[in-house]
Design a protein around this motif. Structure first.
Motif, PDB file in Angstrom:
ATOM      1  N   LEU B 125       0.837  -1.205   0.000  1.00 24.06           N
ATOM      2  CA  LEU B 125       0.000   0.000   0.000  1.00 24.06           C
ATOM      3  C   LEU B 125       0.871   1.253   0.000  1.00 24.06           C
ATOM      4  CD1 LEU B 125      -2.883   1.156   0.173  1.00 24.06           C
ATOM      5  CD2 LEU B 125      -2.645   1.156   2.663  1.00 24.06           C
ATOM      6  N   TYR B 126       1.915   1.227   0.869  1.00 17.91           N
ATOM      7  CA  TYR B 126       2.811   2.373   0.946  1.00 17.91           C
ATOM      8  C   TYR B 126       3.479   2.607  -0.406  1.00 17.91           C
ATOM      9  CZ  TYR B 126       6.937   5.118   2.095  1.00 17.91           C
ATOM     10  OH  TYR B 126       7.911   6.079   2.104  1.00 17.91           O
ATOM     11  N   LYS B 127       3.947   1.489  -1.004  1.00 19.83           N
ATOM     12  CA  LYS B 127       4.621   1.598  -2.306  1.00 19.83           C
ATOM     13  C   LYS B 127       3.645   2.143  -3.350  1.00 19.83           C
ATOM     14  CE  LYS B 127       8.702  -0.940  -2.077  1.00 19.83           C
ATOM     15  NZ  LYS B 127       9.863  -0.150  -2.442  1.00 19.83           N
ATOM     16  N   TYR B 128       2.442   1.611  -3.308  1.00 21.22           N
ATOM     17  CA  TYR B 128       1.464   2.009  -4.315  1.00 21.22           C
ATOM     18  C   TYR B 128       1.207   3.516  -4.251  1.00 21.22           C
ATOM     19  CZ  TYR B 128      -2.681   1.994  -7.246  1.00 21.22           C
ATOM     20  OH  TYR B 128      -3.570   2.252  -8.257  1.00 21.22           O
ATOM     21  N   LEU B 129       1.177   4.019  -3.008  1.00 23.53           N
ATOM     22  CA  LEU B 129       0.891   5.446  -2.848  1.00 23.53           C
ATOM     23  C   LEU B 129       2.092   6.323  -3.213  1.00 23.53           C
ATOM     24  CD1 LEU B 129      -1.128   5.292   0.500  1.00 23.53           C
ATOM     25  CD2 LEU B 129      -2.039   5.686  -1.797  1.00 23.53           C
ATOM     26  N   THR B 130       3.286   5.792  -3.002  1.00 23.44           N
ATOM     27  CA  THR B 130       4.471   6.647  -3.167  1.00 23.44           C
ATOM     28  C   THR B 130       5.206   6.446  -4.489  1.00 23.44           C
ATOM     29  OG1 THR B 130       5.805   5.035  -1.975  1.00 23.44           O
ATOM     30  CG2 THR B 130       4.884   6.834  -0.676  1.00 23.44           C
ATOM     31  N   VAL B 131       5.109   5.260  -5.068  1.00 26.87           N
ATOM     32  CA  VAL B 131       5.882   4.998  -6.296  1.00 26.87           C
ATOM     33  C   VAL B 131       5.178   5.605  -7.507  1.00 26.87           C
ATOM     34  CG1 VAL B 131       6.582   3.161  -7.901  1.00 26.87           C
ATOM     35  CG2 VAL B 131       7.043   2.925  -5.457  1.00 26.87           C
ATOM     36  N   SER B 132       5.967   6.302  -8.323  1.00 33.29           N
ATOM     37  CA  SER B 132       5.450   6.864  -9.581  1.00 33.29           C
ATOM     38  C   SER B 132       6.629   6.985 -10.534  1.00 33.29           C
ATOM     39  CB  SER B 132       4.831   8.245  -9.338  1.00 33.29           C
ATOM     40  OG  SER B 132       5.858   9.141  -8.963  1.00 33.29           O
ATOM     41  N   ASP B 267       9.008  -1.908  -8.233  1.00 33.82           N
ATOM     42  CA  ASP B 267       8.525  -0.523  -8.222  1.00 33.82           C
ATOM     43  C   ASP B 267       8.216  -0.040  -9.636  1.00 33.82           C
ATOM     44  OD1 ASP B 267       8.920  -0.696  -5.568  1.00 33.82           O
ATOM     45  OD2 ASP B 267      10.505   0.823  -5.430  1.00 33.82           O
ATOM     46  N   LEU B 268       9.078  -0.443 -10.577  1.00 33.10           N
ATOM     47  CA  LEU B 268       8.861  -0.028 -11.964  1.00 33.10           C
ATOM     48  C   LEU B 268       7.530  -0.579 -12.486  1.00 33.10           C
ATOM     49  CD1 LEU B 268      12.489  -0.540 -13.284  1.00 33.10           C
ATOM     50  CD2 LEU B 268      11.221   1.609 -13.441  1.00 33.10           C
ATOM     51  N   ARG B 269       7.262  -1.860 -12.153  1.00 34.66           N
ATOM     52  CA  ARG B 269       6.015  -2.483 -12.636  1.00 34.66           C
ATOM     53  C   ARG B 269       4.798  -1.889 -11.917  1.00 34.66           C
ATOM     54  NH1 ARG B 269       9.381  -7.230 -12.934  1.00 34.66           N
ATOM     55  NH2 ARG B 269       9.887  -7.519 -15.123  1.00 34.66           N
ATOM     56  N   LEU B 270       5.003  -1.524 -10.645  1.00 37.51           N
ATOM     57  CA  LEU B 270       3.913  -0.888  -9.910  1.00 37.51           C
ATOM     58  C   LEU B 270       3.568   0.460 -10.553  1.00 37.51           C
ATOM     59  CD1 LEU B 270       2.149  -1.369  -7.388  1.00 37.51           C
ATOM     60  CD2 LEU B 270       3.841  -0.107  -6.058  1.00 37.51           C
ATOM     61  N   ALA B 271       4.614   1.211 -10.937  1.00 33.48           N
ATOM     62  CA  ALA B 271       4.393   2.505 -11.613  1.00 33.48           C
ATOM     63  C   ALA B 271       3.739   2.285 -12.979  1.00 33.48           C
ATOM     64  CB  ALA B 271       5.721   3.227 -11.776  1.00 33.48           C
ATOM     65  N   GLN B 272       4.157   1.194 -13.624  1.00 32.02           N
ATOM     66  CA  GLN B 272       3.574   0.857 -14.932  1.00 32.02           C
ATOM     67  C   GLN B 272       2.078   0.521 -14.777  1.00 32.02           C
ATOM     68  OE1 GLN B 272       5.417  -2.578 -16.728  1.00 32.02           O
ATOM     69  NE2 GLN B 272       4.969  -1.896 -18.809  1.00 32.02           N
ATOM     70  N   TYR B 273       1.778  -0.221 -13.682  1.00 29.92           N
ATOM     71  CA  TYR B 273       0.378  -0.592 -13.400  1.00 29.92           C
ATOM     72  C   TYR B 273      -0.462   0.662 -13.176  1.00 29.92           C
ATOM     73  CZ  TYR B 273      -3.633  -2.250 -10.693  1.00 29.92           C
ATOM     74  OH  TYR B 273      -4.895  -2.474 -10.227  1.00 29.92           O
ATOM     75  N   LYS B 274       0.116   1.574 -12.379  1.00 31.97           N
ATOM     76  CA  LYS B 274      -0.634   2.819 -12.104  1.00 31.97           C
ATOM     77  C   LYS B 274      -0.843   3.625 -13.382  1.00 31.97           C
ATOM     78  CE  LYS B 274       0.354   5.229  -8.320  1.00 31.97           C
ATOM     79  NZ  LYS B 274       1.182   5.868  -7.267  1.00 31.97           N
ATOM     80  N   GLU B 275       0.180   3.591 -14.229  1.00 34.96           N
ATOM     81  CA  GLU B 275       0.083   4.356 -15.479  1.00 34.96           C
ATOM     82  C   GLU B 275      -0.995   3.778 -16.396  1.00 34.96           C
ATOM     83  OE1 GLU B 275       3.888   5.473 -17.383  1.00 34.96           O
ATOM     84  OE2 GLU B 275       3.000   4.613 -19.183  1.00 34.96           O
ATOM     85  N   ASN B 276      -1.119   2.452 -16.396  1.00 37.33           N
ATOM     86  CA  ASN B 276      -2.071   1.793 -17.300  1.00 37.33           C
ATOM     87  C   ASN B 276      -3.491   1.781 -16.758  1.00 37.33           C
ATOM     88  OD1 ASN B 276      -0.007   1.259 -19.072  1.00 37.33           O
ATOM     89  ND2 ASN B 276       0.442  -0.748 -18.188  1.00 37.33           N
ATOM     90  N   LYS B 277      -3.674   2.147 -15.494  1.00 35.17           N
ATOM     91  CA  LYS B 277      -4.995   2.077 -14.875  1.00 35.17           C
ATOM     92  C   LYS B 277      -6.000   3.009 -15.541  1.00 35.17           C
ATOM     93  CE  LYS B 277      -6.165   2.654 -10.649  1.00 35.17           C
ATOM     94  NZ  LYS B 277      -6.225   2.856  -9.209  1.00 35.17           N
TER      95      LYS B 277
END
Lengths: 200, 277
Positions: B125-132, B267-277
Motif C-alpha cells: 500500500l505504501y509503495k502504491y501510494l508513493t511509487v510513480s 517498483d517499476l512495474r507498480l508505476a507501470q500498473y498505475k500508469e495503465n490504470k
C-alpha cells in the motif's frame, strides 16, 4: 485442573487411591523422580532406554501397590520408587547374565536401610509376563477387554467404540476374549509352575 | 467345567467388580478344584488386562511429557489420557498427541502468516501510494560525466560548456552545429534532461540510436539507451521505459547493466500498473 500439580506424599497417595487426577499424578511422579532414577541406572550399566523402561515399570508397580491399598507409607514415595527401580534393574542385569557385575554394583550402591522389596520385584516380573500374553491376544480382543476391565465402560458405551451391532455381540466377544486370555495364561509354563506351587 | 459354568463364573467376576456378586459360583469354586483353578486364571487374566491398561496410560503420559520438554514453546494444553478412544483402540498416544502438535503448529503458522500478510499489505500500500514514474526518475537519474579519454586532445566548445554545466549553451551550440555527431546529439539530450525537457531529450537520444543503427556503429549507444529510458520515466511514460530497461538488464555486457540490475523492477512495474490504470 491446575497446570502443574504439586503433591505431598500424602496427597499423591490419596489421589492415586481415589483414582482421580491419575494423569496428573503420573506427570508429577515423572517430573519429580524420573531424573534421579534414570541417572542411577545409567551409572550402573544401563542405557537411556533401560532407564526409561525401568522407571515406567516402577511407576506402574507403584500405582498398583497404592491402588490395592498395599502402600503402607513406611518409606517416602521417593525412597520407595528408588528401591523398586534399583532392585528391578539389578534383577534385569542378572537376567542378562552379568551376575558378577550385578553383585559388585549392587553391594556398592545398596542402602543398608533399604526395605526388602523383593516380593514387589517378583510381582513386577510376573505382571510383565502376563502383559505379554495380553499383547498376544490380538487387537480386537485387547480393545474389548481394556474397554471393559480398565476403562470400566458399560456394554452400551462399548458398542459406541466397537464395530459391533449390539450389546449382546459385545458381551459374547468379551466372554471369548477373557477365556482366550485365561487359556494363554494356563498354557504358559512359567505361570503354570507358579500355579502348582500355590496349589501344593 | 461346562461353557455355561465358565460364563457364570465370568459374570460373577464382573459383578464382583461392581460389588454385586451372585452367590452361586462361589459354592462351585469352593467345592470343585477345577473350578477354583479356572477362577484363579480368570482373575489373573483380568489383572493382566488392568496392568496392560495402566502400563499404556503411563507410557502415554511419559511420551507427552517428553514432547512438551522437546517443544520450543509451552503447549496450548495438556493431553489427557483416555485408554481407548473411539476408533483408536489401544495405541492412541502418537496419533492424538501429534494432532495437538499439528494444531499448535497451525495456530502459530496462522499467526505468522497473518503478521506477514499485514506487513506485506502495508508495504504494498505504501509503495502504491508513493511509487510513480517521477519518483523513479528522481531515484535513478544521475548526471552524466564526460569521459575525456575518448581520444580527444582538445575539448570542443560543447564539451567545455557541458563540463561547466551550462545546459543552455550546450543546447545552443548543438543547434548551431550543422552535421551533429553522436557526441553532440547525446550531450544535447543530457542538457535537455537537466533542464527537464524530457521530450527534447528523447528526440536526441533516439537520434543517437538511429545513427548507430544506420552506420552500424555504437558510439554513445549504451549511454543513449540508458538515458532514453530515464527520459521516458521523466516524461511519465513507464511503458516506453520498461522494454529498454529490460533489454539492458538482460545484457551483462551493457555499460549500464549493473545500474539497471540494481533497480527495483517491482517498483517499476507498480508505476507501470498505475500508469495503465
Amino acid at each position: 485442573m491446575r497446570a502443574q500439580e504439586q503433591y505431598t506424599d500424602v496427597e499423591l497417595i490419596a489421589a492415586i487411591s481415589a483414582g482421580r487426577e491419575l494423569n496428573e499424578a503420573i506427570r508429577f511422579i515423572y517430573r519429580q523422580y524420573s531424573q534421579a532414577t534414570s541417572s542411577f541406572i545409567m551409572q550402573h550399566g544401563g542405557s537411556e532406554q533401560d532407564a526409561d523402561d525401568i522407571f515406567q515399570e516402577t511407576v506402574v508397580a507403584f500405582i498398583e501397590v497404592v491402588q490395592k491399598g498395599k502402600y503402607r507409607g513406611e518409606a517416602s514415595v521417593k525412597t520407595f520408587l528408588n528401591s523398586i527401580a534399583r532392585n528391578y534393574w539389578f534383577n534385569e542385569i542378572k537376567k542378562r547374565d552379568r551376575s558378577g557385575l550385578r553383585d559388585k554394583q549392587f553391594e556398592l550402591s545398596r542402602d543398608k536401610n533399604e526395605a526388602d522389596v523383593s516380593h514387589y520385584i517378583s510381582e513386577m516380573e510376573r505382571k510383565r509376563q502376563l502383559r505379554e500374553l495380553v499383547d498376544q491376544l490380538g487387537e480386537s480382543c485387547r480393545k474389548v477387554l481394556l474397554l471393559f476391565y480398565y476403562e470400566n465402560l458399560s456394554m452400551k458405551e462399548m458398542v459406541e467404540h466397537l464395530p459391533y451391532d449390539n450389546e449382546q455381540v459385545v458381551r459374547n466377544k468379551k466372554y471369548k476374549c477373557l477365556q482366550a486370555l485365561a487359556g494363554l495364561i494356563k498354557d504358559n509354563p512359567a505361570i503354570a509352575r507358579q500355579m502348582q506351587e500355590i496349589l501344593k | 467345567m461346562t461353557p455355561e459354568e465358565t460364563r457364570k463364573m465370568i459374570d460373577h467376576l464382573d459383578e464382583s467388580r461392581t460389588g454385586r456378586p451372585s452367590p452361586s459360583p462361589e459354592q462351585l469354586i469352593d467345592r470343585d478344584p477345577q473350578a477354583a483353578q479356572e477362577w484363579y486364571y480368570l482373575n489373573l487374566a483380568v489383572d493382566a488386562v488392568r496392568n496392560a491398561g495402566l502400563h499404556e496410560q503411563v507410557a502415554f503420559i511419559k511420551e507427552n511429557l517428553r514432547k512438551e520438554q522437546n517443544a520450543p514453546a509451552k503447549p496450548a494444553h495438556t493431553e489427557q489420557y483416555i485408554a481407548v478412544p473411539a476408533n483408536q483402540p489401544t495405541k492412541p498416544a502418537a496419533e492424538r498427541s501429534s494432532g495437538a502438535i499439528i494444531r499448535s503448529i497451525s495456530k502459530y503458522s496462522l499467526r505468522a502468516a497473518a503478521f506477514i500478510l499485514v506487513i506485506t499489505s502495508s508495504t504494498v500500500l505504501y509503495k502504491y501510494l508513493t511509487v510513480s514514474s517521477s519518483s523513479l526518475y528522481e531515484r535513478y537519474f544521475g548526471a552524466y560525466n564526460l569521459n575525456t579519454s575518448r581520444g580527444e586532445t582538445t575539448e570542443s566548445p560543447i564539451v567545455q560548456a557541458y563540463d561547466t554545466k551550462d545546459w543552455n549553451k550546450v543546447i545552443a551550440l548543438a543547434g548551431a552545429t550543422g552535421a551533429r555527431d553522436n557526441q553532440v546529439e547525446f550531450l544535447a539530450g543530457m542538457a535537455d534532461l537537466q533542464l527537464n525537457r524530457c521530450d527534447d531529450a528523447i528526440t536526441h537520444f533516439e537520434q543517437v540510436i538511429a545513427a548507430n543503427a544506420q552506420a552500424s556503429t555504437d558510439f554513445y549507444q549504451d549511454e543513449a539507451e540508458y538515458y532514453l529510458a530515464i527520459s521516458w520515466l521523466a516524461c511519465k511514460k513507464v511503458n516506453q521505459a520498461m522494454p529498454i530497461l529490460e533489454k539492458i538488464k538482460a545484457d551483462p555486457h551493457h555499460q549500464y547493466h549493473q545500474k539497471v540490475a540494481e533497480m527495483s523492477f517491482f517498483d517499476l512495474r507498480l508505476a507501470q500498473y498505475k500508469e495503465n490504470k
